[in-house]
Design an enzyme around this catalytic site. Structure first.
Site, PDB file in Angstrom:
ATOM      1  N   THR A 146       0.821  -1.213   0.000  1.00  0.00           N
ATOM      2  CA  THR A 146       0.000   0.000   0.000  1.00  0.00           C
ATOM      3  C   THR A 146       0.852   1.259   0.000  1.00  0.00           C
ATOM      4  N   GLY A 185       2.476  -3.106   8.098  1.00  0.00           N
ATOM      5  CA  GLY A 185       2.691  -3.452   9.497  1.00  0.00           C
ATOM      6  C   GLY A 185       4.157  -3.747   9.761  1.00  0.00           C
ATOM      7  N   GLU A 428      -6.305  -5.746   3.761  1.00  0.00           N
ATOM      8  CA  GLU A 428      -6.400  -6.901   2.849  1.00  0.00           C
ATOM      9  C   GLU A 428      -7.587  -6.760   1.903  1.00  0.00           C
TER      10      GLU A 428
HETATM   11  C1  LIG Z   1     -13.317 -23.925  14.137  1.00  0.00           C
HETATM   12  C2  LIG Z   1     -12.199 -23.028  14.406  1.00  0.00           C
HETATM   13  C3  LIG Z   1     -10.935 -23.697  14.140  1.00  0.00           C
HETATM   14  C4  LIG Z   1      -9.856 -22.806  14.483  1.00  0.00           C
HETATM   15  C5  LIG Z   1      -8.690 -23.267  13.740  1.00  0.00           C
HETATM   16  C6  LIG Z   1      -7.696 -22.231  13.753  1.00  0.00           C
HETATM   17  C7  LIG Z   1      -6.682 -22.550  12.768  1.00  0.00           C
HETATM   18  C8  LIG Z   1      -6.139 -21.297  12.265  1.00  0.00           C
HETATM   19  C9  LIG Z   1      -4.821 -21.499  11.702  1.00  0.00           C
HETATM   20  C10 LIG Z   1      -4.283 -20.529  11.155  1.00  0.00           C
HETATM   21  C11 LIG Z   1      -5.045 -19.253  11.036  1.00  0.00           C
HETATM   22  C12 LIG Z   1      -4.129 -18.118  11.222  1.00  0.00           C
HETATM   23  C13 LIG Z   1      -4.940 -16.946  11.618  1.00  0.00           C
HETATM   24  C14 LIG Z   1      -4.056 -15.781  11.690  1.00  0.00           C
HETATM   25  C15 LIG Z   1      -4.899 -14.632  11.837  1.00  0.00           C
HETATM   26  C16 LIG Z   1      -4.294 -13.504  11.136  1.00  0.00           C
HETATM   27  C17 LIG Z   1      -5.330 -12.603  10.585  1.00  0.00           C
HETATM   28  C18 LIG Z   1      -5.026 -11.192  10.710  1.00  0.00           C
HETATM   29  C19 LIG Z   1      -3.677 -10.761  10.241  1.00  0.00           C
HETATM   30  C20 LIG Z   1      -3.670  -9.304  10.061  1.00  0.00           C
HETATM   31  C21 LIG Z   1      -2.532  -8.845   9.274  1.00  0.00           C
HETATM   32  C22 LIG Z   1      -2.872  -7.561   8.578  1.00  0.00           C
HETATM   33  C23 LIG Z   1      -2.357  -7.611   7.235  1.00  0.00           C
HETATM   34  C24 LIG Z   1      -2.818  -6.490   6.374  1.00  0.00           C
HETATM   35  C25 LIG Z   1      -1.968  -6.520   5.155  1.00  0.00           C
HETATM   36  C26 LIG Z   1      -2.501  -5.762   3.991  1.00  0.00           C
HETATM   37  O1  LIG Z   1      -3.460  -5.061   4.038  1.00  0.00           O
HETATM   38  S1  LIG Z   1      -1.631  -6.004   2.557  1.00  0.00           S
HETATM   39  C27 LIG Z   1      -2.412  -5.003   1.375  1.00  0.00           C
HETATM   40  C28 LIG Z   1      -3.707  -5.586   0.912  1.00  0.00           C
HETATM   41  N1  LIG Z   1      -4.214  -4.896  -0.205  1.00  0.00           N
HETATM   42  C29 LIG Z   1      -5.265  -5.269  -0.852  1.00  0.00           C
HETATM   43  O2  LIG Z   1      -5.913  -6.227  -0.499  1.00  0.00           O
HETATM   44  C30 LIG Z   1      -5.590  -4.508  -2.099  1.00  0.00           C
HETATM   45  C31 LIG Z   1      -6.944  -4.816  -2.644  1.00  0.00           C
HETATM   46  N2  LIG Z   1      -6.943  -4.710  -4.072  1.00  0.00           N
HETATM   47  C32 LIG Z   1      -6.829  -5.790  -4.884  1.00  0.00           C
HETATM   48  O3  LIG Z   1      -6.693  -6.918  -4.452  1.00  0.00           O
HETATM   49  C33 LIG Z   1      -6.890  -5.514  -6.357  1.00  0.00           C
HETATM   50  O4  LIG Z   1      -6.478  -4.256  -6.666  1.00  0.00           O
HETATM   51  C34 LIG Z   1      -8.282  -5.758  -6.934  1.00  0.00           C
HETATM   52  C35 LIG Z   1      -9.344  -4.911  -6.253  1.00  0.00           C
HETATM   53  C36 LIG Z   1      -8.623  -7.230  -6.775  1.00  0.00           C
HETATM   54  C37 LIG Z   1      -8.275  -5.417  -8.414  1.00  0.00           C
HETATM   55  O5  LIG Z   1      -7.114  -5.920  -8.979  1.00  0.00           O
HETATM   56  P1  LIG Z   1      -6.676  -5.567 -10.455  1.00  0.00           P
HETATM   57  O6  LIG Z   1      -6.836  -4.128 -10.718  1.00  0.00           O
HETATM   58  O7  LIG Z   1      -5.384  -6.186 -10.756  1.00  0.00           O
HETATM   59  O8  LIG Z   1      -7.793  -6.348 -11.175  1.00  0.00           O
HETATM   60  P2  LIG Z   1      -8.345  -6.197 -12.643  1.00  0.00           P
HETATM   61  O9  LIG Z   1      -7.267  -5.916 -13.610  1.00  0.00           O
HETATM   62  O10 LIG Z   1      -9.527  -5.292 -12.590  1.00  0.00           O
HETATM   63  O11 LIG Z   1      -8.775  -7.693 -12.912  1.00  0.00           O
HETATM   64  C38 LIG Z   1      -9.687  -8.274 -12.174  1.00  0.00           C
HETATM   65  C39 LIG Z   1      -9.513  -9.735 -12.501  1.00  0.00           C
HETATM   66  O12 LIG Z   1      -8.524 -10.245 -11.666  1.00  0.00           O
HETATM   67  C40 LIG Z   1      -9.062 -11.265 -10.884  1.00  0.00           C
HETATM   68  N3  LIG Z   1      -8.405 -11.278  -9.588  1.00  0.00           N
HETATM   69  C41 LIG Z   1      -8.179 -10.240  -8.793  1.00  0.00           C
HETATM   70  N4  LIG Z   1      -7.562 -10.626  -7.680  1.00  0.00           N
HETATM   71  C42 LIG Z   1      -7.376 -11.957  -7.800  1.00  0.00           C
HETATM   72  C43 LIG Z   1      -6.805 -12.942  -6.965  1.00  0.00           C
HETATM   73  N5  LIG Z   1      -6.284 -12.627  -5.783  1.00  0.00           N
HETATM   74  N6  LIG Z   1      -6.797 -14.201  -7.395  1.00  0.00           N
HETATM   75  C44 LIG Z   1      -7.344 -14.541  -8.598  1.00  0.00           C
HETATM   76  N7  LIG Z   1      -7.898 -13.645  -9.447  1.00  0.00           N
HETATM   77  C45 LIG Z   1      -7.923 -12.375  -9.031  1.00  0.00           C
HETATM   78  C46 LIG Z   1     -10.530 -10.898 -10.784  1.00  0.00           C
HETATM   79  O13 LIG Z   1     -11.306 -11.984 -10.421  1.00  0.00           O
HETATM   80  C47 LIG Z   1     -10.801 -10.430 -12.182  1.00  0.00           C
HETATM   81  O14 LIG Z   1     -10.922 -11.559 -12.995  1.00  0.00           O
HETATM   82  P3  LIG Z   1     -11.755 -11.454 -14.364  1.00  0.00           P
HETATM   83  O15 LIG Z   1     -11.687 -12.838 -14.901  1.00  0.00           O
HETATM   84  O16 LIG Z   1     -13.120 -11.037 -13.965  1.00  0.00           O
HETATM   85  O17 LIG Z   1     -11.097 -10.442 -15.234  1.00  0.00           O
HETATM   86  C1  LIG Z   2      -4.292  -1.765  10.473  1.00  0.00           C
HETATM   87  C2  LIG Z   2      -3.877  -1.792   9.051  1.00  0.00           C
HETATM   88  C3  LIG Z   2      -2.810  -2.580   8.667  1.00  0.00           C
HETATM   89  C4  LIG Z   2      -2.379  -2.575   7.347  1.00  0.00           C
HETATM   90  N1  LIG Z   2      -1.303  -3.332   6.995  1.00  0.00           N
HETATM   91  C5  LIG Z   2      -0.853  -3.286   5.728  1.00  0.00           C
HETATM   92  C6  LIG Z   2       0.304  -4.019   5.344  1.00  0.00           C
HETATM   93  O1  LIG Z   2       0.904  -4.730   6.156  1.00  0.00           O
HETATM   94  N2  LIG Z   2       0.757  -3.916   4.080  1.00  0.00           N
HETATM   95  C7  LIG Z   2       0.130  -3.163   3.164  1.00  0.00           C
HETATM   96  O2  LIG Z   2       0.594  -3.110   2.027  1.00  0.00           O
HETATM   97  N3  LIG Z   2      -0.981  -2.469   3.479  1.00  0.00           N
HETATM   98  C8  LIG Z   2      -1.480  -2.502   4.732  1.00  0.00           C
HETATM   99  N4  LIG Z   2      -2.612  -1.801   5.069  1.00  0.00           N
HETATM  100  C9  LIG Z   2      -3.290  -1.006   4.051  1.00  0.00           C
HETATM  101  C10 LIG Z   2      -4.601  -1.619   3.578  1.00  0.00           C
HETATM  102  O3  LIG Z   2      -4.390  -2.769   2.854  1.00  0.00           O
HETATM  103  C11 LIG Z   2      -5.372  -0.590   2.784  1.00  0.00           C
HETATM  104  O4  LIG Z   2      -5.732   0.455   3.652  1.00  0.00           O
HETATM  105  C12 LIG Z   2      -6.603  -1.201   2.148  1.00  0.00           C
HETATM  106  O5  LIG Z   2      -6.246  -2.073   1.122  1.00  0.00           O
HETATM  107  C13 LIG Z   2      -7.595  -0.151   1.636  1.00  0.00           C
HETATM  108  O6  LIG Z   2      -6.989   0.717   0.733  1.00  0.00           O
HETATM  109  P1  LIG Z   2      -7.049   2.312   0.905  1.00  0.00           P
HETATM  110  O7  LIG Z   2      -6.634   2.626   2.272  1.00  0.00           O
HETATM  111  O8  LIG Z   2      -6.321   2.874  -0.224  1.00  0.00           O
HETATM  112  O9  LIG Z   2      -8.558   2.679   0.804  1.00  0.00           O
HETATM  113  P2  LIG Z   2      -9.277   3.421  -0.418  1.00  0.00           P
HETATM  114  O10 LIG Z   2      -9.193   2.544  -1.607  1.00  0.00           O
HETATM  115  O11 LIG Z   2      -8.799   4.801  -0.561  1.00  0.00           O
HETATM  116  O12 LIG Z   2     -10.758   3.373   0.113  1.00  0.00           O
HETATM  117  C14 LIG Z   2     -11.491   4.522   0.545  1.00  0.00           C
HETATM  118  C15 LIG Z   2     -12.953   4.343   0.144  1.00  0.00           C
HETATM  119  O13 LIG Z   2     -13.050   4.296  -1.262  1.00  0.00           O
HETATM  120  C16 LIG Z   2     -13.802   3.195  -1.679  1.00  0.00           C
HETATM  121  N5  LIG Z   2     -13.289   2.688  -2.968  1.00  0.00           N
HETATM  122  C17 LIG Z   2     -12.007   2.616  -3.378  1.00  0.00           C
HETATM  123  N6  LIG Z   2     -11.922   2.039  -4.577  1.00  0.00           N
HETATM  124  C18 LIG Z   2     -13.172   1.724  -4.949  1.00  0.00           C
HETATM  125  C19 LIG Z   2     -13.737   1.074  -6.075  1.00  0.00           C
HETATM  126  N7  LIG Z   2     -12.990   0.620  -7.081  1.00  0.00           N
HETATM  127  N8  LIG Z   2     -15.062   0.906  -6.109  1.00  0.00           N
HETATM  128  C20 LIG Z   2     -15.829   1.322  -5.080  1.00  0.00           C
HETATM  129  N9  LIG Z   2     -15.357   1.923  -3.984  1.00  0.00           N
HETATM  130  C21 LIG Z   2     -14.050   2.124  -3.915  1.00  0.00           C
HETATM  131  C22 LIG Z   2     -13.655   2.170  -0.581  1.00  0.00           C
HETATM  132  O14 LIG Z   2     -14.751   1.287  -0.536  1.00  0.00           O
HETATM  133  C23 LIG Z   2     -13.558   3.052   0.668  1.00  0.00           C
HETATM  134  O15 LIG Z   2     -14.860   3.299   1.132  1.00  0.00           O
HETATM  135  C24 LIG Z   2      -3.059  -1.790   6.387  1.00  0.00           C
HETATM  136  C25 LIG Z   2      -4.155  -1.002   6.782  1.00  0.00           C
HETATM  137  C26 LIG Z   2      -4.573  -1.003   8.090  1.00  0.00           C
HETATM  138  C27 LIG Z   2      -5.739  -0.156   8.486  1.00  0.00           C
END
Ligand SMILES: CCCCCCCC/C=C\CCCCCCCCCCCCCCCC(=O)SCCNC(=O)CCNC(=O)[C@H](O)C(C)(C)COP(=O)(O)OP(=O)(O)OC[C@H]1O[C@@H](n2cnc3c(N)ncnc32)[C@H](O)[C@@H]1OP(=O)(O)O
Ligand SMILES: Cc1cc2nc3c(=O)[nH]c(=O)nc-3n(C[C@H](O)[C@H](O)[C@H](O)COP(=O)(O)OP(=O)(O)OC[C@H]3O[C@@H](n4cnc5c(N)ncnc54)[C@H](O)[C@@H]3O)c2cc1C
Length: 667
Positions: A146, A185, A428
């Protein structure tokens, strides 16, 4: 009168009145007596270890202390896991949840994303090079994707990695303020490496976003390296234990071998080799989305334990004049708020269990070269991540409100659970965005249906006859409930598709039509997830082998989940007269009956989650129900009470009482 020792008598009565054996239900939840035993063993190891008890409570710590204490705990957890040979993720999870409950680890991203990304996206050579260093914490890393300007739209990331064939290096840059990495993070102060997601440029062409291993701090001094500006982003809503960071890169050179090259490659001369599927690089996000489902379920389960035990102990208001004050759990409004959440916590647990198994099965296929199930895995993990984090965050907050004033105190343990679970709605993948990804998949499935193509099993409900009416009778059978959810989802999918079609026919482009229909698309995606989770819950209680009394109680809970969801979202179920008004009345009546039916088992249902007091860390959720003594002890332990008269009295109050305000004019 409440006693102050032993188990509170109301709570003891609740436990006597339940209709099933709690141990049998725990065995079912955690997949057998051996696993329950193992979980207890791991919890015990942590809760009985004096190391974890030597720190002051989290709520009394400053931000810096929160970070430092949590760091110590997690490094110790790391050491103990090695000593105890805890290698299974499930074992580590249970040990950790008891050792540092709801305290987000300053090395969490290292474990949850950095190492798994190397494992899944690295070549054999890269794994050999980095994994031993990462395991021994010589390398501590995070997942830096991010940026300040882009989190959701990752194709829009601005960080660049430009290949220089002369030196066989990539040059990394953050060309603008918005391109600065922001939020990862553990990035601010803890890590010395990170996996940076950047736009790859080679031979003058942009090849899209790719992952690069970048060292950011010196391995001896921990000082930032040349070209690196890095730091903590400051206090947040929660996550005080975590140094979410910023990172600016200026002409940072890394060797060619530092691009993760299992799937995509840049050859020495700069030739780019494409991956089999560009989205394979998104795999680590899918892993964490899958894990969030269980994490969210766990948070709601713990909040339910606290609020339901407290509701059994808390008495408020004479129901009849001069009579005994009632247990607040006997108020129907309290039951209406809490019991559906109890049901939701079970529904989400089972969804988490399913998600975990499905993730393991599908990623094994992907690793074997079969990528067919990737779209399904993406749609299911994105949908369940969003649905579970929304439902569980809102549920935890309701549990807190159900505890009245004491729920607002950190003594309840509920605020800490809330601030830990609610970022799951954002990180995520922001939940609305994830639901739109689900909708995109649903629209594809709808297109297949129109073309007479085969649908995956979990989507076959879409072919249901939308003119059919509900089969619901007074009995309120589970299969009729599932059909209702599937009917609603199928109709909403069709309506969203129709909305897009109409916009296209009116001359809008497909993109405009999509944007003009995103609310309806989101409704459809949520309805689909709701149907999916309901069906999973029903299948779990109907098809699994378990003790018959447990099955009967769990069936009521499952029915409550389904009936409550319909009553609360009635508009979507009656829009096309699927239910008639008689059936709606049946459902509303059934809902009240189910609340009464579940009432005697409410405490047993939460006891079965088997969370020790040390994990709950709540004065209100204690197993013995001695909440008042605990609240009193908690208040007495507040650092504000260390001195009878605070210095601020002499500095500010006393002078003000004497009409002296000079100290303010100095400012
Ligand atoms: C009964 C109980 C039992 C208990 C047992 C317990 C056992 C448990 C054991 C283990 C568990 C452990 C638990 C641990 C707990 C931990 C949890 C919490 C941890 C917290 C840590 C915090 C981490 C936070 C880190 C982050 O935030 S990292 C940053 C994350 N960022 C994002 O997520 C960004 C979101 N955006 C996107 O993903 C993409 O931009 C988008 C929105 C998907 C769009 O992507 P893009 O622009 O490239 O897409 P398009 O070009 O528009 O194409 C879309 C096509 O792509 C396909 N697509 C997209 N993503 C995927 C994918 N991932 N895989 C496959 N295909 C994908 C999509 O479907 C479209 O396809 P099309 O065919 O329609 O074209
Ligand atoms: C506690 C915490 C831990 C994190 N850890 C990590 C990490 O370890 N690594 C990492 O890389 N990132 C991390 N992040 C970042 C996190 O993954 C992003 O904040 C998240 O993916 C959302 O993106 P953004 O903040 O840009 O929100 P934005 O995309 O700016 O979202 C703002 C608003 O716009 C809307 N919006 C945006 N795009 C669209 C769309 N296409 N259509 C409709 N609505 C839309 C959303 O729904 C939302 O309401 C963390 C965030 C937090 C809060």
């Amino acid at each position: 009168m409440a006693t102050t020792t032993g188990v509170n008598s109301d709570l003891a009565k609740e436990r006597n009145n339940s209709t099933f054996d709690v141990e049998e239900l725990s065995n079912f939840i955690y997949r057998g007596p051996e696993k329950v035993k193992r979980r207890r063993y791991l919890h015990n190891l942590a809760t009985k270890d004096p190391f974890f008890r030597k720190f002051k409570p989290w709520a009394f710590q400053t931000r810096e202390e929160q970070y430092e204490i949590c760091l110590q705990k997690h490094l110790y957890i790391n050491k103990k896991c090695k000593e105890l040979n805890l290698t299974e993720p499930v074992d580590k999870f249970f040990y950790t949840e008891a050792a540092a409950p709801h305290e987000n680890s300053p090395i969490g991203l290292h474990t949850v994303m950095f190492i798994p990304t190397i494992e899944k996206q690295g070549t054999e050579e890269q794994k050999k090079r980095w994994l031993p260093l990462a395991e021994s914490l010589k390398m501590i890393g995070t997942y830096a994707q991010t940026e300040m300007g882009h989190g959701t739209f990752i194709r829009g990331l601005e960080t660049t990695a430009t290949y220089d064939p002369r030196t066989r290096e990539f040059i990394l840059n953050s060309p603008t303020i918005t391109s600065m990495k922001y939020w990862p993070g553990n990035l601010g102060k803890t890590t010395n490496h990170c996996l940076v997601m950047a736009q790859l440029y080679t031979q003058g062409k942009n090849c899209g976003i790719h992952m690069f291993m970048v060292q950011i701090r010196d391995l001896e001094t921990h000082m930032p390296l040349a070209g690196i500006e890095v730091g903590d982003i400051g206090p947040k809503f929660g996550y005080g234990t975590n140094d979410n960071g910023f990172l600016r890169l200026s002409n940072v050179r890394i060797p060619r071998e530092n691009m993760l090259m299992r799937y995509s490659k840049v050859l020495e001369d700069g030739t780019y080799v494409k991956p089999p599927n560009a989205k394979i690089a998104y795999g680590s996000m899918v892993l964490v989305r899958a894990a969030i489902v269980t994490d969210a379920a766990r948070a709601l389960a713990q909040a339910c334990v606290i609020s339901i035990r407290y509701s059994a102990v808390r008495r408020q208001t004479e129901v009849s004049p001069g009579g005994e004050e009632a247990q607040i759990i006997d108020y129907q409004t309290q039951q209406y708020r809490l019991f559906p959440l109890l049901a939701t916590s079970y529904a989400m647990y089972f969804a988490g269990r399913f998600m975990y198994d499905f993730y393991l099965k599908t990623t094994a296929e992907i690793e074997g070269g079969n990528l067919d199930s990737m779209p399904q895995l993406h749609a299911i993990s994105a949908g369940l991540k969003a649905f579970s984090s929304w439902m569980c965050s809102a549920g935890v907050e309701t549990c807190r409100l159900c505890c009245g004033g004491h729920g607002y105190s950190h003594a309840s343990g509920l605020p800490k659970i809330y601030i830990d679970v609610v970022p799951g709605c954002t990180y995520e993948g922001e939940n609305n965005v994830m639901m739109l990804q689900v909708a995109r998949f649903l629209m594809k499935m709808y297109g297949k249906l129109q073309n007479g193509e085969a649908l995956p099993t979990f989507m076959q409900y879409m072919s249901t006859d939308l003119n059919k009416k509900s089969c619901m009778t007074e009995e309120v059978a589970l299969n009729c409930l599932v059909m209702a959810y599937e009917h609603r989802a199928a109709r909403m999918i069709r309506d969203a598709a129709a909305s897009m079609e109409k916009l296209v026919q009116s001359g809008k482009s497909p993109v405009e039509a999509w944007n003009g229909s995103t609310v309806m698309l989101t409704w459809a995606a949520i309805a689909h997830c709701h149907a999916f989770v309901t069906k999973l819950f029903v299948e779990t209680v109907v098809k699994s082998r378990m003790d018959s009394k447990v099955q009967s109680a769990l069936t009521s809970l499952c029915k409550l989940y389904a009936v409550h969801g319909i009553v609360e979202n009635l508009g979507g179920f009656i829009q096309d007269q699927f239910f008639d008004s008689k059936q709606v009345k049946i459902l509303q009546k059934k809902l009240m009956q189910l609340l009464a039916e579940i009432r005697p088992n409410a405490v047993a249902f939460v006891d079965a989650f088997d969370y020790p007091d040390e994990v709950l860390q709540s004065c209100l959720g204690r197993y013995d129900g001695q909440v008042y003594q605990a609240l009193y002890d908690y208040a007495k332990s507040s650092p504000m009470n260390e001195k009878e008269v605070l210095d601020s009295y002499y500095k500010y109050i006393k002078p003000a009482q004497n009409g002296k305000y000079q100290q303010y004019s100095k400012l």
